[in-house]
Design an enzyme around this catalytic site. Structure first.
Site, PDB file in Angstrom:
ATOM      1  N   LEU A  45      25.080 -24.585  67.569  1.00  0.00           N
ATOM      2  CA  LEU A  45      24.845 -24.206  66.181  1.00  0.00           C
ATOM      3  C   LEU A  45      26.190 -23.907  65.526  1.00  0.00           C
ATOM      4  CD1 LEU A  45      21.885 -21.723  66.797  1.00  0.00           C
ATOM      5  CD2 LEU A  45      21.707 -24.085  65.958  1.00  0.00           C
ATOM      6  N   SER A  46      26.189 -23.816  64.199  1.00  0.00           N
ATOM      7  CA  SER A  46      27.442 -23.507  63.516  1.00  0.00           C
ATOM      8  C   SER A  46      28.077 -22.246  64.076  1.00  0.00           C
ATOM      9  CB  SER A  46      27.207 -23.331  62.013  1.00  0.00           C
ATOM     10  OG  SER A  46      26.798 -24.539  61.415  1.00  0.00           O
ATOM     11  N   GLU A  47      27.265 -21.212  64.332  1.00  0.00           N
ATOM     12  CA  GLU A  47      27.811 -19.977  64.881  1.00  0.00           C
ATOM     13  C   GLU A  47      26.830 -19.352  65.871  1.00  0.00           C
ATOM     14  OE1 GLU A  47      30.793 -18.949  64.008  1.00  0.00           O
ATOM     15  OE2 GLU A  47      31.133 -20.030  62.117  1.00  0.00           O
ATOM     16  N   THR A  48      27.396 -18.742  66.895  1.00  0.00           N
ATOM     17  CA  THR A  48      26.676 -17.802  67.753  1.00  0.00           C
ATOM     18  C   THR A  48      27.378 -16.466  67.623  1.00  0.00           C
ATOM     19  OG1 THR A  48      25.961 -19.506  69.321  1.00  0.00           O
ATOM     20  CG2 THR A  48      25.996 -17.227  70.098  1.00  0.00           C
ATOM     21  N   HIS A  74      26.849 -16.116  57.456  1.00  0.00           N
ATOM     22  CA  HIS A  74      25.438 -16.307  57.789  1.00  0.00           C
ATOM     23  C   HIS A  74      25.083 -15.670  59.132  1.00  0.00           C
ATOM     24  CE1 HIS A  74      26.625 -19.684  60.414  1.00  0.00           C
ATOM     25  NE2 HIS A  74      25.394 -19.655  60.896  1.00  0.00           N
TER      26      HIS A  74
END
Length: 265
Positions: A45-48, A74
């Site tokens: 994902l874009s960020e964890t 986010h």
């Protein structure tokens, strides 16, 4: 083998499959950096986001599939959602300690408001590199003057131009910046944007809080008002109510939970 709770939350949206999905992992103590990076790569994902409780709130860190980043909106919203709904139910204020300093999130009902640093931008002579990367000539090219999010920003004429952009990502990755924001006035909101970050392993980020640290001061000055409605018009799309507080920006949005599970590492 260690089991870790995992939550996935769609941020800056009120519906599943909208906004920007973030994985959130509450920890009792930090894992090795290489393990957290491997989890982020696996999640893809874009960020964890990972957080550990401290004396005043929580220490928060963010990883893309490729790198650790200094600021992320986010996934901060998603982490606050997890805390308010699973860790400390009903809490209305969450204070995070981060690489970008203290970040306060205030919950009012289903709306989460992030208090983030404002990042000023200035005209930048890119020598035509942004135009070559986007396939369209911007009205202006700007670059962050300071701060952790050293992004560039291309200002286009219309929402249609922003929506139609199909960038050459290899050229975007070569720009002297941490990603490229593309923005224009909105048709039915104050401004729209998209954000491309191939340097971080993200071709296009669906909704980017840190990009709005640059966008909000720029549009507040251009439009002559402090409070605005913004949309990031990626394929998933997301909406933010934003406010310029001079040296800070407020970013407000909703969140939609998608899954809960356990990691084994």
């Amino acid at each position: 083998m260690t089991e870790i709770a995992l939550y996935q939350v769609d941020a800056f949206t009120d519906r599943v499959f909208g906004g920007n999905p973030a994985a959130v992992c509450p920890l009792e103590a930090w894992l090795p950096d290489e393990t957290m990076q491997a989890i982020a790569f696996e999640n893809n994902l874009s960020e964890t986001a990972f957080f550990v409780a401290n004396g005043t709130g929580y220490h928060l860190r963010w990883f893309t599939p490729a790198i650790e980043v200094q600021l992320c909106g986010h996934a901060t919203l998603a982490a606050a959602y997890v805390i308010a709904n699973h860790i400390n139910r009903g809490v209305e204020k969450v204070l995070f300690d981060s690489a970008s300093g203290p970040l306060l999130v205030v919950r009012r009902g289903e709306v989460y408001t992030l208090d983030f640093p404002a990042i000023a931008s200035a005209p930048f002579d890119d020598k035509g590199a942004v135009s070559e990367a986007l396939g369209v000539t911007p009205q202006a090219v700007l670059k962050a003057e300071k701060g952790k999010a050293r992004k560039m920003m291309a200002v286009l004429a219309s929402e249609t131009e922003v929506r139609d952009v199909d960038p050459y990502l290899a050229r975007v990755a070569r720009l002297p910046a941490q990603g490229l924001i593309v923005t224009a006035p909105g048709d039915d909101c104050d401004f729209v944007s998209r954000y491309f970050a191939p340097h971080a392993g993200i071709d296009e980020d669906p909704v980017t809080g840190s990009a709005h640290c640059l966008l909000v001061p720029y549009w507040a000055e251009r439009l002559g008002r402090k409070k605005m409605e913004a949309r990031q018009i990626s394929a998933r799309g997301g909406s933010l109510t934003v406010e310029d507080l001079d040296d800070r920006v407020l970013l407000s949005g909703r969140a939609a939970p998608y899954l809960e599970g356990r990691l084994r590492v």
